[in-house]
Scaffold this active site. Structure first.
Site: not given
Ligand code: GAR
Length: 191
Positions: A14, A16, A87, A104, A106, A147, A176
């Site tokens: 979490g 992001n 996911l 989204n 990625h 994606d 990010e």
């Molecule tokens: C992030 O790096 C995001 O880009 C990735 O999961 C991570 C979540 O981190 N997303 C994917 O891989 C989607 N296919 P977070 O829970 O710390 O935000």
């Protein structure tokens, strides 16, 4: 003017969710309304609580086989869904309800390193194993494939032979943090 309401979908840590919520905290035009997560023990639930945002847990069955999440979006008058480390494949009922209104992020430069099973550290492992010279982030609209929707934004980082899965993950998280909230803002505000 009513603020544009976001629902953030997440499955994991979490970071992001936290960054997006903090970014919009003092911006009246856009509000983070709630978090929806699909992994019971995901740390994102605790982050949401600390941030003072309602968090709703729904399992895979709820998402894929029922309308409970769609009903929740309707009830809370959500305008846009943001996948922040979510996911599951977005189910058809939500795609129909939010056409081109699901964003989204990625952690790679799509179309490379995308698709089913390519998430989080799996992506970084593949990038490092292939001795890539660069990686980055892709922010895109969501369609029925993993994606593959329209790309809104990409940013790159350079890699050296010394980089590991962990150092790459750190570089990606910095990108990010820097870009995801701003790209969400621009997109939902139609700029
Ligand atoms: C992030 O790096 C995001 O880009 C990735 O999961 C991570 C979540 O981190 N997303 C994917 O891989 C989607 N296919 P977070 O829970 O710390 O935000």
């Amino acid at each position: 003017m009513k603020p544009i309401k976001l629902a953030l979908f997440a499955s994991g840590n979490g970071t992001n969710v936290q960054q997006i919520t903090e970014y919009f905290a003092d911006k009246p035009e856009v509000t983070v309304d709630c978090v929806v997560y699909n992994v019971k023990d995901a740390y994102v639930a605790q982050r949401a609580e600390k941030l003072g945002i309602p968090a709703f847990y729904h399992n895979r069955h709820d998402f894929m086989e029922t309308d409970v999440v769609a009903d929740l979006m309707k009830e809370r008058e959500i305008d846009w869904i943001v996948l922040a480390g979510f996911l599951l494949l977005v189910p058809a009922n939500l795609l129909a309800m939010f056409p081109n209104r699901i964003i989204n992020i990625h952690p790679a430069l799509l179309p490379k390193y995308g698709g089913k099973g390519m998430y989080g550290h799996h992506v970084h492992e593949a990038v490092v194993a292939n001795h890539e010279k660069e990686s980055g982030i892709t922010i895109h609209l969501v369609d029925q494939h993993y994606d593959r929707g329209t790309i809104l934004f990409q940013a790159k980082c350079q890699l050296t032979e010394e980089d590991t899965v962990d150092t790459l993950a750190q570089k990606i998280h910095l990108l990010e943090k820097e870009f995801f909230p701003k790209v969400i803002e621009k997109t939902v505000m139609g700029r």
